[in-house]
Scaffold this motif. Structure first.
Motif: not given
Length: 343
Positions: A217, A220, A232, A247, A249, A253, A257-258, A260-261, A264-265
């Protein structure tokens, strides 16, 4: 939770790096580890232990032998030229230049480096060797049945690839720990990088493997260092296809948002069902970090540790970035203490 630490890290102390077009004092400095160690002791996190010597074989399990030999001899060869200042490269191999290893130490420094912010000093070899032993000793704690261990490593490691250094990193401590776990009974290992900057070196090491799931994470790479990896669509190749998960970002961000990543991870990690977790614990996602652009608060690092603890996996944490020096100890230990309370 045991913390593994070696004071030998102090022997690596770069004087300057090139940042934003000018030479500045190195952001990566011994005081970073001092602040973390002080916080570990102040909070009573657990015993602080010296590392055991492991030799070079575990390092060579993830790094190229020529690269390791270069690091071992670089300072002596640099100094033999009458240079008593830090060794930094002055050029890099780019498009259409021949990919050949020079004989001269200055050429090899350029060949094995990816940036001009990672100086080699008189004590670099001793420090990075001790750092690898710190990471390996933390992995040994898991092999011995501990649920968590902290490798207080410095300099950091996640930008170090199989055969190049950069981003203040020379040996990839987290990758060395993950490989050591694999070599000692773990069938699958997940390696999660939460540093603001993409763990390009770790991705490079495991990109073609399906036994180590790498997740990162990070800011970008369209706008953030290391720029050329961390997108990605980099999903692994060969046997490793599907086992590299990025991920990226946008800079700036939100905290939501962080996280949320992170959710997912954690879902990907749970599905992978590893035997152990290695965390590249960079805390430069902190809102006050001078070279990063996320906004996590110190309390958010508690939330991070609690979420990782709910995975129910034994975990090695290897210190990576974090350049807001005063709060680095608070932020790192918040992750560790919350993890320990959650497992």
């Amino acid at each position: 939770m045991q913390t593994f630490y070696s004071d030998i890290h102090r022997q690596h102390h770069g004087r300057t790096e090139l940042y934003a077009g000018t030479l500045v004092p190195c952001f990566e400095m011994p005081a970073r580890a001092d602040m973390v160690l002080d916080r570990v002791r102040a909070t009573g996190l657990g015993e602080v232990c010296p590392p055991s010597a492991h030799g070079l074989d575990p390092v060579l399990a993830v790094h190229d032998a020529g690269y390791v030999a270069f690091l071992q001899s670089a300072w002596q060869r640099w100094q033999a030229l009458g240079r008593d200042y830090d060794a930094l490269p002055k050029m890099w191999q780019i498009r259409r230049l021949r990919q050949a290893l020079p004989e001269h130490v200055e050429g090899q420094l350029c060949y094995y480096s990816m940036d001009c912010g990672t100086p080699i000093t008189a004590g670099t070899w001793a420090a990075i060797s001790a750092g690898a032993d710190v990471a390996l000793s933390a992995a040994d704690a898991l092999i011995g049945g501990q649920k968590g261990a902290f490798a207080l490593t410095r300099p950091p490691g996640h930008h170090a690839a199989r055969d190049y250094c950069g981003g203040y990193c020379f040996f990839n401590n987290a990758a060395i720990a993950a490989q050591h776990l694999r070599a000692n009974g773990a069938k699958r290992v997940a390696l999660l990088d939460v540093d603001y900057h993409h763990g390009n070196g770790t991705q490079d090491i495991f990109y073609q493997r399906d036994d180590v799931l790498f997740l990162s994470i990070h800011g970008h790479p369209r706008t953030e260092y290391p720029f050329f990896l961390g997108f990605a669509d980099e999903c692994g190749e060969g046997a490793g296809l599907g086992y590299n998960v990025n991920y990226p970002l946008p800079a700036g961000s939100t905290v939501d948002t962080w996280f949320d990543a992170l959710a997912q991870a954690c879902g990907r990690i749970a599905h992978f069902a590893p035997d152990a977790l290695v965390v590249s614990l960079g805390v430069d996602a902190y809102q006050g970090d001078p070279i990063s652009r996320f906004a996590l608060s110190s309390d958010d690092f508690l939330r991070m540790g609690e979420r990782l603890g709910r995975l129910g996996l034994p975990a090695v944490f290897c210190l990576e970035g974090g350049y807001a020096v005063e709060p680095i100890g608070i932020n790192a230990v918040n992750v560790l203490s919350a993890f320990e309370s959650s497992v």
